[in-house]
Structure formats: structure tokens, C-alpha cells
Design a protein around this motif. Structure first.
Motif, mmCIF file in Angstrom:
data_model
loop_
_atom_site.group_PDB
_atom_site.id
_atom_site.type_symbol
_atom_site.label_atom_id
_atom_site.label_comp_id
_atom_site.label_asym_id
_atom_site.label_seq_id
_atom_site.Cartn_x
_atom_site.Cartn_y
_atom_site.Cartn_z
ATOM 1 N N LYS A 34 40.628 12.283 28.115
ATOM 2 C CA LYS A 34 40.832 12.614 29.524
ATOM 3 C C LYS A 34 42.243 13.141 29.755
ATOM 4 N N GLU A 35 43.218 12.514 29.133
ATOM 5 C CA GLU A 35 44.611 12.950 29.273
ATOM 6 C C GLU A 35 44.821 14.317 28.639
ATOM 7 N N LEU A 36 44.225 14.552 27.478
ATOM 8 C CA LEU A 36 44.350 15.857 26.826
ATOM 9 C C LEU A 36 43.748 16.956 27.697
ATOM 10 N N GLN A 37 42.578 16.680 28.299
ATOM 11 C CA GLN A 37 41.946 17.669 29.173
ATOM 12 C C GLN A 37 42.812 17.947 30.399
ATOM 13 N N ARG A 38 43.391 16.905 30.988
ATOM 14 C CA ARG A 38 44.242 17.071 32.155
ATOM 15 C C ARG A 38 45.467 17.926 31.815
ATOM 16 N N ARG A 39 46.085 17.632 30.669
ATOM 17 C CA ARG A 39 47.262 18.392 30.247
ATOM 18 C C ARG A 39 46.912 19.854 29.970
ATOM 19 N N PHE A 40 45.759 20.079 29.353
ATOM 20 C CA PHE A 40 45.329 21.449 29.073
ATOM 21 C C PHE A 40 45.097 22.210 30.373
ATOM 22 N N LYS A 41 44.418 21.568 31.333
ATOM 23 C CA LYS A 41 44.151 22.227 32.623
ATOM 24 C C LYS A 41 45.456 22.565 33.341
ATOM 25 N N GLU A 42 46.422 21.664 33.303
ATOM 26 C CA GLU A 42 47.722 21.923 33.921
ATOM 27 C C GLU A 42 48.416 23.103 33.248
ATOM 28 N N LYS A 43 48.354 23.137 31.939
ATOM 29 C CA LYS A 43 48.982 24.217 31.177
ATOM 30 C C LYS A 43 48.350 25.569 31.519
ATOM 31 N N MET A 44 47.016 25.605 31.590
ATOM 32 C CA MET A 44 46.318 26.848 31.914
ATOM 33 C C MET A 44 46.604 27.266 33.355
ATOM 34 N N TYR A 45 46.676 26.309 34.267
ATOM 35 C CA TYR A 45 46.959 26.611 35.667
ATOM 36 C C TYR A 45 48.353 27.229 35.808
ATOM 37 N N LYS A 46 49.306 26.667 35.080
ATOM 38 C CA LYS A 46 50.671 27.194 35.124
ATOM 39 C C LYS A 46 50.737 28.590 34.519
ATOM 40 N N ALA A 47 49.828 28.896 33.586
ATOM 41 C CA ALA A 47 49.795 30.216 32.957
ATOM 42 C C ALA A 47 49.083 31.246 33.820
ATOM 43 N N GLY A 48 48.559 30.811 34.983
ATOM 44 C CA GLY A 48 47.942 31.764 35.899
ATOM 45 C C GLY A 48 46.430 31.788 35.865
ATOM 46 N N PHE A 49 45.804 30.801 35.263
ATOM 47 C CA PHE A 49 44.350 30.739 35.199
ATOM 48 C C PHE A 49 43.839 29.623 36.104
ATOM 49 N N LYS A 50 42.568 29.722 36.471
ATOM 50 C CA LYS A 50 41.943 28.631 37.202
ATOM 51 C C LYS A 50 40.549 28.428 36.642
ATOM 52 N N GLN A 51 40.068 27.208 36.747
ATOM 53 C CA GLN A 51 38.761 26.882 36.204
ATOM 54 C C GLN A 51 37.714 27.049 37.291
ATOM 55 N N ILE A 52 36.588 27.666 36.926
ATOM 56 C CA ILE A 52 35.479 27.792 37.862
ATOM 57 C C ILE A 52 34.222 27.239 37.206
ATOM 58 N N SER A 53 33.289 26.819 38.029
ATOM 59 C CA SER A 53 32.001 26.354 37.524
ATOM 60 C C SER A 53 30.960 27.398 37.863
ATOM 61 N N LEU A 54 30.059 27.631 36.962
ATOM 62 C CA LEU A 54 29.031 28.638 37.158
ATOM 63 C C LEU A 54 27.695 28.045 36.772
ATOM 64 N N TRP A 55 26.753 28.096 37.678
ATOM 65 C CA TRP A 55 25.414 27.589 37.417
ATOM 66 C C TRP A 55 24.473 28.766 37.236
ATOM 67 N N VAL A 56 23.684 28.707 36.184
ATOM 68 C CA VAL A 56 22.705 29.764 35.929
ATOM 69 C C VAL A 56 21.322 29.141 35.838
ATOM 70 N N GLU A 57 20.314 29.967 36.084
ATOM 71 C CA GLU A 57 18.946 29.479 36.059
ATOM 72 C C GLU A 57 18.556 29.068 34.639
ATOM 73 N N LYS A 58 17.973 27.902 34.530
ATOM 74 C CA LYS A 58 17.524 27.409 33.235
ATOM 75 C C LYS A 58 16.158 28.021 32.950
ATOM 76 N N LYS A 59 16.012 28.576 31.779
ATOM 77 C CA LYS A 59 14.749 29.202 31.415
ATOM 78 C C LYS A 59 14.121 28.432 30.262
ATOM 79 N N GLU A 60 12.841 28.514 30.192
ATOM 80 C CA GLU A 60 12.118 27.865 29.109
ATOM 81 C C GLU A 60 12.480 28.535 27.785
ATOM 82 N N ALA A 61 12.519 27.743 26.742
ATOM 83 C CA ALA A 61 12.789 28.296 25.417
ATOM 84 C C ALA A 61 11.623 29.189 25.008
#
Length: 84
Positions: free
Chosen positions: A6-33
């Protein structure tokens, strides 16, 4: 002291945010295999020719080289022997 996941993920997100990136969530339709479909070489070539009908020789050449590299890599990864 080692960081928790959890701490590693938090630190990574902070680092990426400072570098000018932001995280987004994207939902796509689930299709049958899809079931595995057997395709003959003739069907593949016919479909391939339709998809690449207006490509120039340079682009086709690059595509052929890429396909051969992928096939070679898959064979090597699977440990298959090359045919003479």
C-alpha cells in the motif's frame, strides 16, 4: 524497513502526479470469451488480402517482417524446433 504494498503504491502515485500524470479508471463492456475457431490457410489469406487491399509495398513489407518475427519469437518461447 521494507515498505508495504500500500505504501509503495501511494509513493508511486505521488511520484507520477508530481511528474504531471493522473490516474483514471476506465470501464469497458465485458464480453464472453470466444470459442477457438479453426481457420484454414486459404481463409486467412483471403481475409488478410481484404484487410490490406490498399496498402503500399513498403507497409506490407514491414507487416510481413513483423509477422515473421512474432512467429519466430513464439516458436522459440515454446521451445519448438524449426522445420528444415
Amino acid at each position: 524497513m521494507a515498505y508495504t504494498n500500500k505504501e509503495l503504491q501511494r509513493r508511486f502515485k505521488e511520484k507520477m502526479y508530481k511528474a504531471g500524470f493522473k490516474q483514471i479508471s476506465l470501464w469497458v463492456e465485458k464480453k464472453e470469451a470466444k470459442k477457438v475457431v479453426n481457420m484454414s490457410q486459404e481463409d486467412f489469406i483471403e481475409h488478410f488480402e481484404k484487410l490490406t487491399a490498399r496498402w503500399d509495398d513498403g507497409n506490407l513489407s514491414r507487416l510481413y517482417i513483423l509477422l515473421l518475427k512474432i512467429i519466430k519469437g513464439k516458436k522459440e518461447a515454446a521451445g519448438l524446433k524449426k522445420r528444415p
